[in-house]
Design a protein around this motif. Structure first.
Motif, PDB file in Angstrom:
ATOM      1  N   GLN A  71      13.497   3.830 -19.432  1.00  0.00           N
ATOM      2  CA  GLN A  71      14.431   4.400 -18.452  1.00  0.00           C
ATOM      3  C   GLN A  71      14.116   5.878 -18.175  1.00  0.00           C
ATOM      4  O   GLN A  71      13.711   6.613 -19.083  1.00  0.00           O
ATOM      5  CB  GLN A  71      15.871   4.283 -18.971  1.00  0.00           C
ATOM      6  CG  GLN A  71      16.911   4.690 -17.940  1.00  0.00           C
ATOM      7  CD  GLN A  71      18.332   4.441 -18.432  1.00  0.00           C
ATOM      8  OE1 GLN A  71      18.582   4.349 -19.638  1.00  0.00           O
ATOM      9  NE2 GLN A  71      19.261   4.348 -17.506  1.00  0.00           N
ATOM     10  N   VAL A  83      22.209   1.301 -18.784  1.00  0.00           N
ATOM     11  CA  VAL A  83      21.570   0.006 -18.503  1.00  0.00           C
ATOM     12  C   VAL A  83      21.448  -0.855 -19.758  1.00  0.00           C
ATOM     13  O   VAL A  83      21.177  -2.047 -19.671  1.00  0.00           O
ATOM     14  CB  VAL A  83      20.175   0.187 -17.864  1.00  0.00           C
ATOM     15  CG1 VAL A  83      20.271   0.619 -16.437  1.00  0.00           C
ATOM     16  CG2 VAL A  83      19.315   1.117 -18.696  1.00  0.00           C
ATOM     17  N   CYS A  96      22.072  -0.686 -13.036  1.00  0.00           N
ATOM     18  CA  CYS A  96      20.985   0.103 -12.434  1.00  0.00           C
ATOM     19  C   CYS A  96      21.154   0.163 -10.911  1.00  0.00           C
ATOM     20  O   CYS A  96      21.386  -0.857 -10.257  1.00  0.00           O
ATOM     21  CB  CYS A  96      19.648  -0.529 -12.802  1.00  0.00           C
ATOM     22  SG  CYS A  96      18.262   0.108 -11.845  1.00  0.00           S
ATOM     23  N   ALA A  97      21.031   1.381 -10.381  1.00  0.00           N
ATOM     24  CA  ALA A  97      21.203   1.561  -8.933  1.00  0.00           C
ATOM     25  C   ALA A  97      19.885   1.370  -8.177  1.00  0.00           C
ATOM     26  O   ALA A  97      19.857   1.466  -6.948  1.00  0.00           O
ATOM     27  CB  ALA A  97      21.748   2.960  -8.671  1.00  0.00           C
ATOM     28  N   CYS A 143      17.154   3.282  -8.034  1.00  0.00           N
ATOM     29  CA  CYS A 143      16.768   4.497  -7.295  1.00  0.00           C
ATOM     30  C   CYS A 143      15.249   4.678  -7.231  1.00  0.00           C
ATOM     31  O   CYS A 143      14.752   5.495  -6.461  1.00  0.00           O
ATOM     32  CB  CYS A 143      17.406   5.719  -7.942  1.00  0.00           C
ATOM     33  SG  CYS A 143      16.661   6.103  -9.534  1.00  0.00           S
ATOM     34  N   CYS A 178      12.526   4.977 -12.188  1.00  0.00           N
ATOM     35  CA  CYS A 178      11.848   4.278 -13.282  1.00  0.00           C
ATOM     36  C   CYS A 178      11.710   2.816 -12.869  1.00  0.00           C
ATOM     37  O   CYS A 178      12.157   2.424 -11.792  1.00  0.00           O
ATOM     38  CB  CYS A 178      12.598   4.434 -14.609  1.00  0.00           C
ATOM     39  SG  CYS A 178      14.128   3.532 -14.715  1.00  0.00           S
ATOM     40  N   ILE A 193      13.012   0.123 -14.070  1.00  0.00           N
ATOM     41  CA  ILE A 193      14.096  -0.822 -14.371  1.00  0.00           C
ATOM     42  C   ILE A 193      14.595  -1.507 -13.094  1.00  0.00           C
ATOM     43  O   ILE A 193      14.888  -2.704 -13.091  1.00  0.00           O
ATOM     44  CB  ILE A 193      15.236  -0.114 -15.142  1.00  0.00           C
ATOM     45  CG1 ILE A 193      14.699   0.260 -16.527  1.00  0.00           C
ATOM     46  CG2 ILE A 193      16.466  -0.995 -15.254  1.00  0.00           C
ATOM     47  CD1 ILE A 193      15.661   0.957 -17.430  1.00  0.00           C
TER      48      ILE A 193
HETATM   49  S1  SF4 Z   1      15.871   2.797 -11.499  1.00  0.00           S
HETATM   50 FE1  SF4 Z   1      17.076   4.680 -11.236  1.00  0.00          FE
HETATM   51  S2  SF4 Z   1      19.181   4.003 -11.564  1.00  0.00           S
HETATM   52 FE2  SF4 Z   1      17.895   2.408 -12.408  1.00  0.00          FE
HETATM   53  S3  SF4 Z   1      17.676   2.954 -14.543  1.00  0.00           S
HETATM   54 FE3  SF4 Z   1      15.917   3.838 -13.488  1.00  0.00          FE
HETATM   55  S4  SF4 Z   1      16.575   5.913 -13.011  1.00  0.00           S
HETATM   56 FE4  SF4 Z   1      18.425   4.790 -13.521  1.00  0.00          FE
END
Ligand code: SF4
Length: 268
Positions: free
Chosen positions: A153, A161, A168-169, A171, A174, A176
């Motif tokens: 993460q 998470v 998880c949004a 974004c 990372c 995830i």
């Molecule tokens: S993708 Fe973005 S929202 Fe999801 S865990 Fe990674 S940093 Fe956080």
């Protein structure tokens, strides 16, 4: 889930204080075993096998030949696996042998020949994956579990998470978000674990048919041994910032692993 099937904590999570009786029992058992073995090795040459029973020399000879043959055969397979990263065929007993003996044997050999431990662990992961593929089994996607380490993460992400990955949004800071999309697309479970004990607990609770695990070589090697006989495809993580800090994973490798274990979903 029945009460007796529920997870009640791991042995590592509670103070383990064996009573004195256990130590006395173990020492007594060891002493008796050594005494019996000593007596056996004194008694047999003194009396002579033939005097005990005329067939005994042949029986003992057959046992020695069978055990030696099995040892040489196993050694040949393990050396081949270590050098080429492949195994000639799949059999449950070969998998057991490699999973339970390969790493300890290779660790000792590695220490003697000054081979870095990470090389042994990488070979172990590669051979494990080869054997899981050679099993040739397909699993229902719903019975697969993607197990990811928490260090994947983005460090400054405040979203929890590990409790629920669906928080998880997506974004894009990372991987995830992409893993979540993969899990939804292929309908496989996804769990972000804070550590080895939590990961083992999740496997215990979920009882998946197979696992795709991402971690560093050391965690994968110990996790694979603990998870045996569960089939686990192991993927070594990316570590652009070193161990345990904003690590990453090749999403394409995870996707290929899902397809290898569950097949391509219909219509895709
Ligand atoms: S993708 Fe973005 S929202 Fe999801 S865990 Fe990674 S940093 Fe956080």
């Amino acid at each position: 889930m029945a009460e007796q099937d529920r997870w009640h904590g791991s042995p590592e999570s509670v103070a383990y204080k064996p009573g004195k009786g256990l130590f006395f029992g173990l020492i007594a058992a060891l002493a008796v075993t050594i005494s019996l073995a000593g007596f056996f090795f004194w008694y047999v040459p003194t009396i002579g096998l033939r005097n005990i029973h005329p067939a005994l020399p042949y029986v003992l000879g057959a046992i020695v030949i069978a055990v030696s043959g099995a040892l040489f055969f196993s050694a040949a397979i393990i050396i081949n696996a270590a050098l080429k990263g492949t195994v000639p065929f799949y059999s449950p007993s070969l998998r057991w042998l490699i999973m339970k003996f390969y790493l300890p044997v290779m660790s000792v050999a590695g220490a003697v020949f000054k081979i870095p431990k990470i090389k042994t662990e990488q070979a172990f992961v590669a051979i494990n994956n080869e054997m899981v593929r050679k099993m040739g089994r397909k699993f229902r996607a719903e019975k697969l579990l993607l197990l990811m380490p928490h260090c994947i993460q983005f460090d400054n992400c405040k979203i929890k998470v590990t409790r629920n990955v669906k928080n998880c949004a997506g974004c894009g800071k990372c991987e995830i978000g992409e893993l979540l999309s993969l899990s939804e697309r292929y309908k496989v479970g996804l769990f972000i674990s804070t550590g080895g004990t939590v990961a083992r607990r999740k496997v215990y609770e979920e009882r998946p048919d197979a696992v795709i695990a991402v971690a560093c070589e050391r965690d994968l090697a110990s996790g694979l041994q603990d998870a045996y006989p569960l089939p686990v495809l192991a993927i070594v993580n990316k570590r652009p910032r070193g161990y345990c800090m904003e690590t990453g994973v090749a999403i394409e490798e995870v996707k290929q692993a899902i397809i290898e274990l569950a097949g391509q979903p219909q219509g895709q």
